[in-house]
Write a protein that holds these residues in place. Structure first.
Motif, PDB file in Angstrom:
ATOM      1  N   PHE A 124      71.074 -18.182 -60.867  1.00 57.68           N
ATOM      2  CA  PHE A 124      71.277 -19.270 -59.916  1.00 57.68           C
ATOM      3  C   PHE A 124      72.731 -19.357 -59.456  1.00 57.68           C
ATOM      4  N   SER A 125      73.663 -18.839 -60.276  1.00 59.71           N
ATOM      5  CA  SER A 125      75.058 -18.796 -59.829  1.00 59.71           C
ATOM      6  C   SER A 125      75.212 -17.873 -58.625  1.00 59.71           C
ATOM      7  N   VAL A 126      74.487 -16.758 -58.635  1.00 64.11           N
ATOM      8  CA  VAL A 126      74.519 -15.833 -57.502  1.00 64.11           C
ATOM      9  C   VAL A 126      74.016 -16.532 -56.243  1.00 64.11           C
ATOM     10  N   LEU A 127      72.957 -17.348 -56.377  1.00 72.67           N
ATOM     11  CA  LEU A 127      72.446 -18.089 -55.214  1.00 72.67           C
ATOM     12  C   LEU A 127      73.500 -19.043 -54.673  1.00 72.67           C
ATOM     13  N   PHE A 128      74.184 -19.758 -55.549  1.00 72.11           N
ATOM     14  CA  PHE A 128      75.231 -20.685 -55.111  1.00 72.11           C
ATOM     15  C   PHE A 128      76.368 -19.927 -54.423  1.00 72.11           C
ATOM     16  N   GLU A 129      76.800 -18.839 -55.021  1.00 70.69           N
ATOM     17  CA  GLU A 129      77.899 -18.072 -54.444  1.00 70.69           C
ATOM     18  C   GLU A 129      77.494 -17.439 -53.104  1.00 70.69           C
ATOM     19  N   ALA A 130      76.246 -16.963 -53.009  1.00 67.76           N
ATOM     20  CA  ALA A 130      75.774 -16.354 -51.765  1.00 67.76           C
ATOM     21  C   ALA A 130      75.665 -17.390 -50.656  1.00 67.76           C
ATOM     22  N   THR A 131      75.217 -18.603 -50.997  1.00 71.79           N
ATOM     23  CA  THR A 131      75.111 -19.659 -49.993  1.00 71.79           C
ATOM     24  C   THR A 131      76.490 -20.032 -49.475  1.00 71.79           C
ATOM     25  N   ARG A 132      77.461 -20.115 -50.364  1.00 72.57           N
ATOM     26  CA  ARG A 132      78.835 -20.403 -49.950  1.00 72.57           C
ATOM     27  C   ARG A 132      79.331 -19.334 -48.984  1.00 72.57           C
ATOM     28  N   LYS A 133      79.091 -18.074 -49.322  1.00 67.50           N
ATOM     29  CA  LYS A 133      79.552 -16.997 -48.453  1.00 67.50           C
ATOM     30  C   LYS A 133      78.825 -17.024 -47.116  1.00 67.50           C
ATOM     31  N   TYR A 134      77.545 -17.362 -47.120  1.00 65.92           N
ATOM     32  CA  TYR A 134      76.767 -17.467 -45.887  1.00 65.92           C
ATOM     33  C   TYR A 134      77.400 -18.496 -44.958  1.00 65.92           C
ATOM     34  N   VAL A 135      77.696 -19.682 -45.487  1.00 61.47           N
ATOM     35  CA  VAL A 135      78.313 -20.725 -44.665  1.00 61.47           C
ATOM     36  C   VAL A 135      79.683 -20.278 -44.169  1.00 61.47           C
ATOM     37  N   GLN A 136      80.418 -19.555 -44.998  1.00 59.26           N
ATOM     38  CA  GLN A 136      81.718 -19.016 -44.583  1.00 59.26           C
ATOM     39  C   GLN A 136      81.580 -18.102 -43.367  1.00 59.26           C
ATOM     40  N   GLU A 137      80.569 -17.272 -43.360  1.00 62.38           N
ATOM     41  CA  GLU A 137      80.450 -16.251 -42.325  1.00 62.38           C
ATOM     42  C   GLU A 137      79.810 -16.754 -41.038  1.00 62.38           C
ATOM     43  N   LEU A 138      79.243 -17.949 -41.065  1.00 62.38           N
ATOM     44  CA  LEU A 138      78.758 -18.533 -39.820  1.00 62.38           C
ATOM     45  C   LEU A 138      79.958 -19.015 -38.994  1.00 62.38           C
ATOM     46  N   PRO A 139      79.929 -18.886 -37.686  1.00 60.05           N
ATOM     47  CA  PRO A 139      81.073 -19.307 -36.858  1.00 60.05           C
ATOM     48  C   PRO A 139      81.104 -20.815 -36.636  1.00 60.05           C
ATOM     49  N   TYR A 140      81.030 -21.559 -37.739  1.00 64.25           N
ATOM     50  CA  TYR A 140      80.981 -23.019 -37.697  1.00 64.25           C
ATOM     51  C   TYR A 140      82.296 -23.658 -38.135  1.00 64.25           C
ATOM     52  N   ALA A 141      83.245 -22.869 -38.576  1.00 62.07           N
ATOM     53  CA  ALA A 141      84.539 -23.379 -39.026  1.00 62.07           C
ATOM     54  C   ALA A 141      84.406 -24.415 -40.135  1.00 62.07           C
ATOM     55  N   CYS A 142      83.529 -24.153 -41.090  1.00 62.83           N
ATOM     56  CA  CYS A 142      83.404 -25.033 -42.254  1.00 62.83           C
ATOM     57  C   CYS A 142      84.506 -24.661 -43.255  1.00 62.83           C
ATOM     58  N   LYS A 143      85.655 -25.281 -43.087  1.00 64.29           N
ATOM     59  CA  LYS A 143      86.807 -24.913 -43.911  1.00 64.29           C
ATOM     60  C   LYS A 143      86.612 -25.269 -45.380  1.00 64.29           C
ATOM     61  N   LYS A 144      85.765 -26.244 -45.640  1.00 67.31           N
ATOM     62  CA  LYS A 144      85.529 -26.643 -47.022  1.00 67.31           C
ATOM     63  C   LYS A 144      84.936 -25.485 -47.829  1.00 67.31           C
ATOM     64  N   ALA A 145      84.186 -24.630 -47.158  1.00 65.77           N
ATOM     65  CA  ALA A 145      83.584 -23.487 -47.837  1.00 65.77           C
ATOM     66  C   ALA A 145      84.616 -22.425 -48.184  1.00 65.77           C
ATOM     67  N   PHE A 146      85.815 -22.534 -47.609  1.00 67.12           N
ATOM     68  CA  PHE A 146      86.869 -21.554 -47.855  1.00 67.12           C
ATOM     69  C   PHE A 146      87.870 -22.023 -48.907  1.00 67.12           C
ATOM     70  N   GLN A 147      87.683 -23.217 -49.441  1.00 68.82           N
ATOM     71  CA  GLN A 147      88.652 -23.757 -50.395  1.00 68.82           C
ATOM     72  C   GLN A 147      88.766 -22.866 -51.627  1.00 68.82           C
ATOM     73  N   GLU A 148      89.979 -22.568 -51.984  1.00 65.29           N
ATOM     74  CA  GLU A 148      90.238 -21.792 -53.193  1.00 65.29           C
ATOM     75  C   GLU A 148      90.982 -22.667 -54.196  1.00 65.29           C
ATOM     76  N   GLY A 149      90.943 -22.255 -55.451  1.00 72.54           N
ATOM     77  CA  GLY A 149      91.676 -22.991 -56.470  1.00 72.54           C
ATOM     78  C   GLY A 149      90.917 -24.167 -57.050  1.00 72.54           C
ATOM     79  N   LYS A 150      89.680 -24.367 -56.634  1.00 67.25           N
ATOM     80  CA  LYS A 150      88.858 -25.434 -57.203  1.00 67.25           C
ATOM     81  C   LYS A 150      87.416 -24.949 -57.247  1.00 67.25           C
ATOM     82  N   ARG A 151      86.654 -25.550 -58.135  1.00 66.49           N
ATOM     83  CA  ARG A 151      85.235 -25.223 -58.226  1.00 66.49           C
ATOM     84  C   ARG A 151      84.412 -26.439 -57.804  1.00 66.49           C
TER      85      ARG A 151
END
Length: 375
Positions: A124-151
């Motif tokens: 299920f961790s892979v599903l969470f990580e894949a969903t995050r990457k999916y949102v990152q790669e959509l041209p929606y500018a969801c900057k929250k999905a790009f946050q580093e340094g926090k979980r």
């Protein structure tokens, strides 16, 4: 940075959709399909030349400027066809003093009131990580999905009773609590089944709830503003959740057809779906897009509302205009700039009346075998 999207016409009548970045005495620099392109002014229409002359850039073009590459780069991303992550991610396990089990993947922290083995946690961790990457790669500018340094925080529960006690809605399979920026999930919704004292994977189970709630957690707060909260915020989450997923891969190119099937009937894989039929009678588009979230989600018609929202988001993503999602990206830019309600929706309409937009949506889906009648 709020870009200046425009339909450009050259002196032969050819048209392109591009964002203006800067200008010089004899050319204008635009962002076209992710690339910076210089258009000679003398090749543009008189109207475009006048527009460039009157346009004032508050920030000069700078290839090394972090701010100039922020929203520009996000919105300029090409629509992905396939999104995948490494299946061999590292999982850190910690047991706290109060007996709580904590599992950490690269971008998520799962806090569980029951011990889980490494195999289901990794799955299920892979599903969470894949969903995050999916949102990152959509041209929606969801900057929250790009946050580093926090979980991102996710709380897991061994029973529905414990889930509801912690704040999960009774009968739901998971929830995102925006006030606390956390997701609550009963273990059963992770595709786990209890066998004696251990949890095992139910390999036959599919789940669309998790990507839906994950998407909510990594959607920028501006996209929950009036005019977007409801039809867009839920339609976006539905779009991601219905996209076919398997073993760390989202087949994004298949999303439109899967969404059509899920909304109009039942999915072949798990027989789940909104089942609205291929002839859908809907309220007026203006009424639907401006209704309160309480009315959208809790009026007793939420299944219909979620289904129609998925169709609308899919339309704006793929079928509106030239099929490059320009109007919905401009809508999101407007939300980022602080517009909301009908002021933001006016940007989405792109010069069309509500009736004209209804006609466009109806035409777009009729070509795919779905008849939507707005009343």
């Amino acid at each position: 940075m709020f870009l200046n999207a425009r339909t450009w016409t050259d002196n032969t009548g050819r048209r392109i959709e591009a964002d203006i970045l800067g200008k010089s005495t004899d050319s204008v620099t635009v962002l076209l399909k992710g690339k910076k392109v210089k258009l000679p002014l003398n090749k543009l229409s008189d109207a475009d030349q006048d527009y460039v002359k009157s346009w004032s850039d508050n920030q000069k073009e700078d290839d090394n400027s972090e701010s100039s590459m922020s929203d520009d780069a996000y919105f300029a991303q090409q629509w992905p066809k396939l999104v995948s992550v490494d299946l061999n991610i590292d999982i850190e396990e910690v047991v706290s003093e109060d007996g709580t089990y904590i599992y950490r993947s690269p971008h998520y922290e799962f806090v569980s009131n029951t011990k889980l083995s490494k195999v289901p946690v990794k799955r299920f961790s892979v599903l969470f990580e894949a969903t995050r990457k999916y949102v990152q790669e959509l041209p929606y500018a969801c900057k929250k999905a790009f946050q580093e340094g926090k979980r991102h925080q996710v709380y897991l529960f061994d029973s529905n009773q414990a889930y509801v006690k912690a704040g999960g809605p009774s009968g739901s399979a998971g929830v995102y609590l925006s006030s606390k920026d956390i997701i609550l999930i009963p273990c059963q919704s992770l595709g786990l089944i209890k066998r004696g004292s251990t949890w095992a994977l139910d390999y036959d189970r599919t789940n669309k709830t998790l990507p839906h709630e994950i998407t909510h957690q990594i959607t920028d707060r501006e996209y929950y503003a009036e005019g977007a909260r409801g039809w867009f915020s839920e339609g976006f989450a539905e779009y991601v959740a219905i996209t076919p997923y398997r073993s760390g891969k989202f087949s994004v190119s298949k999303a439109p057809s899967y969404i059509e099937q899920f909304v109009t009937s039942f999915a072949k894989a798990d027989r789940r779906g909104r089942n609205l039929g291929e002839e859908i009678y809907a309220p007026s588009l203006k009424k639907f897009m401006t209704m309160s979230y309480k009315q959208f989600a809790y009026s007793g018609n939420s299944g219909f509302n979620y289904g129609l929202s998925a169709l609308l988001v899919t339309y704006f993503n793929h079928y509106d205009g030239e099929g490059e999602a320009q109007n919905i990206k401009n809508f999101l830019r407007a939300l980022k700039a602080g517009k909301k309600g009908e002021e933001a929706l006016e940007v989405l309409r792109a010069g069309r009346t509500w009736e004209e937009l209804e006609k466009d949506v109806t035409t777009g889906w009729r070509k795919r075998g779905v008849k939507i009648t707005f009343g």
